[in-house]
Design a protein around this motif. Structure first.
Motif, PDB file in Angstrom:
ATOM      1  N   THR A   3      35.532  40.425  52.902  1.00 47.62           N
ATOM      2  CA  THR A   3      35.982  41.640  53.583  1.00 47.62           C
ATOM      3  C   THR A   3      37.080  41.317  54.591  1.00 47.62           C
ATOM      4  O   THR A   3      38.104  42.009  54.670  1.00 47.62           O
ATOM      5  CB  THR A   3      34.801  42.319  54.296  1.00 47.62           C
ATOM      6  N   LEU A   4      36.889  40.256  55.362  1.00 48.19           N
ATOM      7  CA  LEU A   4      37.861  39.874  56.392  1.00 48.19           C
ATOM      8  C   LEU A   4      39.171  39.410  55.762  1.00 48.19           C
ATOM      9  O   LEU A   4      40.260  39.835  56.178  1.00 48.19           O
ATOM     10  CB  LEU A   4      37.271  38.774  57.270  1.00 48.19           C
ATOM     11  N   VAL A   5      39.085  38.559  54.769  1.00 44.69           N
ATOM     12  CA  VAL A   5      40.288  38.010  54.142  1.00 44.69           C
ATOM     13  C   VAL A   5      41.070  39.108  53.418  1.00 44.69           C
ATOM     14  O   VAL A   5      42.304  39.155  53.480  1.00 44.69           O
ATOM     15  CB  VAL A   5      39.909  36.864  53.183  1.00 44.69           C
ATOM     16  N   ARG A   6      40.367  40.009  52.753  1.00 45.02           N
ATOM     17  CA  ARG A   6      41.054  41.110  52.074  1.00 45.02           C
ATOM     18  C   ARG A   6      41.710  42.078  53.058  1.00 45.02           C
ATOM     19  O   ARG A   6      42.627  42.816  52.685  1.00 45.02           O
ATOM     20  CB  ARG A   6      40.079  41.844  51.158  1.00 45.02           C
ATOM     21  N   ALA A   7      41.252  42.063  54.306  1.00 47.56           N
ATOM     22  CA  ALA A   7      41.894  42.882  55.337  1.00 47.56           C
ATOM     23  C   ALA A   7      43.151  42.217  55.886  1.00 47.56           C
ATOM     24  O   ALA A   7      43.818  42.768  56.771  1.00 47.56           O
ATOM     25  CB  ALA A   7      40.912  43.148  56.472  1.00 47.56           C
ATOM     26  N   GLY A   8      43.483  41.029  55.350  1.00 46.53           N
ATOM     27  CA  GLY A   8      44.702  40.348  55.761  1.00 46.53           C
ATOM     28  C   GLY A   8      44.541  39.408  56.937  1.00 46.53           C
ATOM     29  O   GLY A   8      45.528  38.972  57.525  1.00 46.53           O
ATOM     30  N   ILE A   9      43.292  39.074  57.286  1.00 43.44           N
ATOM     31  CA  ILE A   9      43.038  38.181  58.424  1.00 43.44           C
ATOM     32  C   ILE A   9      42.673  36.797  57.895  1.00 43.44           C
ATOM     33  O   ILE A   9      41.627  36.635  57.261  1.00 43.44           O
ATOM     34  CB  ILE A   9      41.895  38.715  59.316  1.00 43.44           C
TER      35      ILE A   9
ATOM     36  N   GLU B 156      40.164  31.470  50.727  1.00 44.85           N
ATOM     37  CA  GLU B 156      41.041  32.297  49.914  1.00 44.85           C
ATOM     38  C   GLU B 156      40.246  33.398  49.221  1.00 44.85           C
ATOM     39  O   GLU B 156      39.096  33.198  48.829  1.00 44.85           O
ATOM     40  CB  GLU B 156      41.749  31.440  48.857  1.00 44.85           C
ATOM     41  N   ALA B 157      40.874  34.557  49.042  1.00 47.13           N
ATOM     42  CA  ALA B 157      40.181  35.716  48.488  1.00 47.13           C
ATOM     43  C   ALA B 157      39.646  35.445  47.084  1.00 47.13           C
ATOM     44  O   ALA B 157      38.494  35.798  46.774  1.00 47.13           O
ATOM     45  CB  ALA B 157      41.113  36.921  48.481  1.00 47.13           C
ATOM     46  N   ASP B 158      40.451  34.835  46.217  1.00 42.75           N
ATOM     47  CA  ASP B 158      40.009  34.593  44.839  1.00 42.75           C
ATOM     48  C   ASP B 158      38.790  33.680  44.803  1.00 42.75           C
ATOM     49  O   ASP B 158      37.832  33.929  44.053  1.00 42.75           O
ATOM     50  CB  ASP B 158      41.144  33.974  44.017  1.00 42.75           C
TER      51      ASP B 158
ATOM     52  N   SER C 182      34.893  34.644  43.624  1.00 43.65           N
ATOM     53  CA  SER C 182      34.184  33.869  42.609  1.00 43.65           C
ATOM     54  C   SER C 182      32.845  33.370  43.133  1.00 43.65           C
ATOM     55  O   SER C 182      31.819  33.433  42.436  1.00 43.65           O
ATOM     56  CB  SER C 182      35.058  32.682  42.171  1.00 43.65           C
ATOM     57  N   GLU C 183      32.823  32.889  44.383  1.00 42.26           N
ATOM     58  CA  GLU C 183      31.581  32.422  44.989  1.00 42.26           C
ATOM     59  C   GLU C 183      30.588  33.568  45.150  1.00 42.26           C
ATOM     60  O   GLU C 183      29.373  33.396  44.962  1.00 42.26           O
ATOM     61  CB  GLU C 183      31.866  31.776  46.339  1.00 42.26           C
ATOM     62  N   LEU C 184      31.102  34.749  45.501  1.00 40.09           N
ATOM     63  CA  LEU C 184      30.236  35.908  45.678  1.00 40.09           C
ATOM     64  C   LEU C 184      29.573  36.295  44.355  1.00 40.09           C
ATOM     65  O   LEU C 184      28.377  36.607  44.319  1.00 40.09           O
ATOM     66  CB  LEU C 184      31.047  37.080  46.230  1.00 40.09           C
ATOM     67  N   ASP C 185      30.318  36.260  43.275  1.00 38.90           N
ATOM     68  CA  ASP C 185      29.734  36.554  41.962  1.00 38.90           C
ATOM     69  C   ASP C 185      28.631  35.554  41.621  1.00 38.90           C
ATOM     70  O   ASP C 185      27.572  35.933  41.103  1.00 38.90           O
ATOM     71  CB  ASP C 185      30.817  36.508  40.883  1.00 38.90           C
ATOM     72  N   ALA C 186      28.870  34.275  41.916  1.00 37.19           N
ATOM     73  CA  ALA C 186      27.863  33.249  41.635  1.00 37.19           C
ATOM     74  C   ALA C 186      26.619  33.461  42.489  1.00 37.19           C
ATOM     75  O   ALA C 186      25.483  33.296  42.024  1.00 37.19           O
ATOM     76  CB  ALA C 186      28.457  31.858  41.886  1.00 37.19           C
ATOM     77  N   GLN C 187      26.815  33.843  43.747  1.00 39.50           N
ATOM     78  CA  GLN C 187      25.672  34.096  44.631  1.00 39.50           C
ATOM     79  C   GLN C 187      24.848  35.281  44.142  1.00 39.50           C
ATOM     80  O   GLN C 187      23.618  35.269  44.230  1.00 39.50           O
ATOM     81  CB  GLN C 187      26.179  34.346  46.060  1.00 39.50           C
TER      82      GLN C 187
END
Length: 348
Positions: free
Chosen positions: A88-94, A134-136, A140-145
């Motif tokens: 969420t943070l990284v996709r917000a550009g931070i 990095e967002a990508d 990917s880690e979120l999908d695995a979790q």
């Protein structure tokens, strides 16, 4: 890009060559409690936090603070559950850098920082060589979790069952609630908790609030959201660690949630501010106690904003079980509705 009245800063300042990360310059703002730190962040600052498993709520508040980047002394996600906060943070550009615990030892508040990729420096000296998330990779880690959630669900269920008996007073109505000056009987009660989308959901209910005039109950930091909307809470309930002083002085009735043995650390803060209060000793969370208070005082409908309803939300708040929440909802039954349901029903 530059701002006035603060340090020179840049996301793309011409120092980065082809394929190299842009340099970010700003002032370090240190805080081990993210929910407190966000209140003093602004443009030109770099948030230095110590937040293992950075949850979505904290990520949204950091993104809204205007901070240039976030440096975390703890793992932003340790893989124990599907944690959406870092993404969420990284996709917000931070930019988010996991830098290790040494950053708190090597930095002071206000120190100038320079960040390039995962490298963190101050006054030309290296502070940490961390990992720029990095967002990508995070996606990917979120999908695995999410595919591995079975273990977290098992542990969560076991802990819930283990605590059901200890928190049975929530079901059997044995909590001794104090007399309140606020009248609840036969009224709607809107309870605001600092949770996922709580600000957005509160804003969506503005027409409902104006038409129905519910009792407004803020649970700790949730009370600040009520004040931020130009409203005045009728009751602030909780351990009083995150509600702002302005909110506490708004004229709301203050009810401290204490431990079952009667100890109430939050009372010390209110006493130091010269504010009157009452104490409710009880097991469970403050949001559970707020709901039970409204129910026991005769509310005709309880509308919750920001309350936690699913497994990931509980894990994000570092709760290993949901016994108190299960018992509370079992007791108050159909009197409770979620804000999202109200807004959809009314077409808001």
């Amino acid at each position: 890009m530059a701002t006035t009245g603060g340090p020179t800063l840049a996301r793309t300042d011409g120092l980065a060559g082809p394929g190299e990360p842009a340099t970010i310059r700003g002032a370090a703002r240190l805080g081990r409690r993210t929910k407190d730190l966000v209140k003093r962040l602004g443009p030109g600052d770099v948030a230095v936090i110590d937040h293992r498993n950075l949850d979505r709520i904290a990520a949204e508040e950091l993104a809204a603070s205007g901070a240039l980047a976030v440096v975390n002394a703890s793992p932003s996600s340790d893989g124990s559950y599907p944690n959406t906060g870092p993404l969420t943070l990284v996709r917000a550009g931070i930019p988010l850098i996991d830098a290790g615990p040494e950053v708190f030892e090597r930095l002071s508040d206000g120190a100038p920082l320079e960040i390039g990729g995962g490298r963190v420096s101050s006054r030309g000296k290296p502070v940490a060589e961390g990992r720029l998330l990095e967002a990508d990779e995070l996606a990917s880690e979120l999908d695995a979790q999410r595919r591995r959630i079975d273990r977290a669900l098992h542990d969560f269920t076991e802990n819930t069952m283990a605590h059901l008996r200890d928190e049975g007073e929530l079901l059997f109505g044995t909590i001794e609630f104090p007399a309140t000056r606020t009248r609840f009987r036969d009224r709607h009660v809107l309870i605001v908790v600092r949770g996922t989308d709580h600000v957005r959901d509160l804003q969506a209910l503005r027409t409902y609030i104006e038409d129905s005039r519910p009792v407004l109950v803020g649970v700790d930091g949730g009370a600040d959201a009520i004040v931020a909307e130009g409203l005045v809470p009728d009751v602030v309930l909780g351990d009083m660690d995150s509600a702002g002083e302005e909110t506490l002085r708004s004229g709301a009735e203050l009810i401290v949630h204490g431990y079952p043995d009667g100890e109430a650390p939050g009372a010390r803060r209110l006493s130091s501010l010269g504010l009157g209060y009452t104490v409710v000793p009880s097991a469970g969370t403050s949001q559970d106690v707020a709901m039970l208070l409204a129910f026991e005082k005769g509310a005709s409908l309880i509308v919750s904003v920001g309350a936690h309803f699913n497994l990931v939300e509980f894990l994000e708040r570092r709760r290993g079980g949901m016994s108190s929440t299960f018992l509370t909802r079992l007791r108050i039954g159909e009197t409770l509705v979620d804000a999202k349901g109200v807004s959809r029903l009314l077409g808001l």
